[in-house]
Each structure stands twice: as structure tokens, then as C-alpha cells.
Design an enzyme around this catalytic site. Structure first.
Site, PDB file in Angstrom:
ATOM      1  N   CYS A 118      -8.930   0.054   3.959  1.00 35.32           N
ATOM      2  CA  CYS A 118      -8.188   1.052   4.690  1.00 35.32           C
ATOM      3  C   CYS A 118      -8.858   1.731   5.883  1.00 35.32           C
ATOM      4  O   CYS A 118      -8.358   2.168   6.850  1.00 35.32           O
ATOM      5  CB  CYS A 118      -7.893   2.224   3.728  1.00 35.32           C
ATOM      6  SG  CYS A 118      -6.483   1.987   2.509  1.00 35.32           S
ATOM      7  N   CYS A 203      -0.450  -2.855  -1.837  1.00 37.59           N
ATOM      8  CA  CYS A 203      -0.879  -1.523  -2.570  1.00 37.59           C
ATOM      9  C   CYS A 203       0.340  -0.698  -2.787  1.00 37.59           C
ATOM     10  O   CYS A 203       0.083   0.353  -3.039  1.00 37.59           O
ATOM     11  CB  CYS A 203      -1.862  -1.103  -1.596  1.00 37.59           C
ATOM     12  SG  CYS A 203      -3.392  -1.825  -1.194  1.00 37.59           S
ATOM     13  N   CYS A 226      -5.131   7.133   1.754  1.00 36.71           N
ATOM     14  CA  CYS A 226      -5.720   6.072   2.286  1.00 36.71           C
ATOM     15  C   CYS A 226      -7.013   6.343   3.055  1.00 36.71           C
ATOM     16  O   CYS A 226      -7.946   5.617   3.672  1.00 36.71           O
ATOM     17  CB  CYS A 226      -4.794   5.091   3.331  1.00 36.71           C
ATOM     18  SG  CYS A 226      -4.274   6.600   4.751  1.00 36.71           S
TER      19      CYS A 226
HETATM   20  S1  SF4 Z   1      -3.196   0.288   1.758  1.00 37.03           S
HETATM   21 FE1  SF4 Z   1      -3.979  -1.677   1.008  1.00 37.03          FE
HETATM   22  S2  SF4 Z   1      -3.912  -3.347   2.454  1.00 37.03           S
HETATM   23 FE2  SF4 Z   1      -3.121  -1.461   3.340  1.00 37.03          FE
HETATM   24  S3  SF4 Z   1      -5.171  -0.917   4.709  1.00 37.03           S
HETATM   25 FE3  SF4 Z   1      -5.343   0.110   2.646  1.00 37.03          FE
HETATM   26  S4  SF4 Z   1      -6.273  -1.355   1.059  1.00 37.03           S
HETATM   27 FE4  SF4 Z   1      -5.560  -2.456   2.794  1.00 37.03          FE
END
Ligand code: SF4
Length: 230
Positions: A118, A203, A226
Site C-alpha cells: 500500500c 485485497c 491502506c
Molecule cells: S490494497 Fe492490496 S494490492 Fe492494493 S496496494 Fe494495498 S496491499 Fe497492494
């Protein structure tokens, strides 16, 4: 005009004192009326905030973070919004493609270290994009989760030295639904397919009826945000 952090902090304090759950369009107009360079963040779950911004501030910059992991429906929603609303839609991408990230960090970093994933694909790209603005607006609402229950309409984003606006902070789910109905706002089709909160494909899971809306995000982990709003 470019404002320093101290001046932006003072403007945020003034705004917080005068804008107490006002109409959302007034929050956006206040920002631009204060001389702030404003960007609106659009997740493309629904386009309520983008629609509001297009009414209040035609041509305003809307930032969409393309992580490289979005559902096709989310990208299609982004394209519909860009074609339909009077905004300047900017797609923001990470420094590395997913393939490049896989080469450096191994495949499926989101499974092993979602915080880092993220940071690389959401937080850092947004931080970089916001360099050229004084303020940013998000669609955060207090009812969305416990961690968002104290969301202020106007605050100072200490981590970025920017003013942060949450024009929809006081909106209920019913308020959102009524606005969508009234203006026939574009929504992500996944909302009607069991995804009440939509993030990156790897996710985000379907949520059973009656479950917490955000329980499908990073399901099975203790991660709930996030990092953009921390
Ligand atoms: S939500 Fe999941 S796929 Fe998207 S940036 Fe975050 S960890 Fe990576």
C-alpha cells in the site's frame, strides 16, 4: 499563490471553526474561495464526491490512484466518470509497475507485506501527487468505521502539510443513497454484487449481507486502512 505549512494550518483552523457540517458543496467552495489549490480524491466506488465537485467547481482536478490491482469494473467506472462529469481526471500511478515491483520485492507482495504494498502503490504516489496542491478532499464518512468516526470536515494533514477536507463526513448511508438516486450518480457495479467497500482486487472480498461493510477489505488480517488516511 503558494502557502506555507504555517499558513495552511491557520487556514484549516479558520475553516474548522466556521464550517460545522455545512453542505458539502460549501466546503469545496470554501477551499477554492480561500485561494487553495484543491484536488479531489476519487476511489471510484461511487462518484458522489466527484459529482458534487463537478457541480461546485467545474474542471477541478480529481485524482484516481491506479494501483495496477484494480477490478476492471473500477477502471470502467473511472472512465465513465471522466467522460461524464466536468472534472479534470488525473490517473496517478506508482513509480514501479506491478511487474517491476514483483521483480524487486517478489510476486504478490500484498500477501506478505500489504503495508509495504500500500505504501508503494497508494500512499507514496498520492503524497507525490499532492505536492502541487494545498488541500485535498476525500469521501471519508464517520459512519464507515470506528476509525473514521471522528473524521473532521476540515483538518490539517500533519503528515503532508496539507489541508484535508471531508465534505461528506456527516453523511449517512441513506444520504449517499438518496444523492445517488437524485442525480443518478455513476456507481461501481460491484456495489450491487456484494462489495460494499471496494479496493484492490487481491485485497477485497465479497461481504455477506448484514456484515460490516469494510470487513471484506484485507479480510483475515488486522489491517483496516491502506495508510492514506493515517
Ligand atoms: S490494497 Fe492490496 S494490492 Fe492494493 S496496494 Fe494495498 S496491499 Fe497492494
Amino acid at each position: 499563490m503558494t502557502f506555507g505549512a504555517a499558513r495552511l494550518r491557520a487556514i484549516a483552523a479558520e475553516g474548522a471553526a466556521t464550517l460545522v457540517d455545512p453542505p458539502a458543496v460549501e466546503v469545496l467552495r470554501w477551499a477554492v474561495g480561500s485561494g487553495l489549490r484543491l484536488a479531489v480524491a476519487g476511489s471510484m466506488q461511487d462518484a458522489v464526491l466527484v459529482h458534487l465537485a463537478s457541480r461546485a467547481l467545474p474542471g477541478v482536478d480529481v485524482l484516481f490512484l491506479d494501483t495496477g490491482y484494480h477490478f476492471a469494473e473500477t477502471l470502467q467506472t473511472r472512465d465513465r466518470v471522466a467522460a461524464s462529469y466536468r472534472v479534470h481526471l488525473r490517473t496517478i500511478t506508482a513509480r514501479q509497475s506491478v511487474v517491476e515491483q514483483d521483480a524487486d520485492h517478489g510476486v504478490a507482495l500484498h500477501e506478505r507485506d500489504p503495508d509495504l504494498c500500500c505504501a508503494l502503490r497508494k500512499t507514496q504516489p498520492l503524497d507525490n501527487a499532492l505536492d502541487e496542491y494545498d488541500a485535498w478532499a476525500t469521501g471519508l464518512r464517520r459512519v464507515e468505521s470506528e476509525s473514521r468516526s471522528n473524521t473532521a470536515v476540515v483538518s490539517f494533514d500533519e503528515r503532508r502539510d496539507k489541508i484535508k477536507l471531508a465534505p461528506l463526513a456527516a453523511w449517512t448511508d441513506e444520504d449517499v443513497a438518496a444523492y445517488i438516486e437524485k442525480y443518478q450518480v455513476i456507481t461501481n457495479p460491484l456495489l450491487a454484487q456484494g462489495y460494499p467497500s471496494i479496493g484492490c482486487g487481491p485485497c477485497t472480498r465479497r461481504v455477506a449481507a448484514g456484515s460490516d461493510d469494510r470487513s471484506g477489505r484485507w479480510a483475515g488480517t488486522d489491517k483496516t486502512e491502506c495508510g492514506i488516511h493515517l
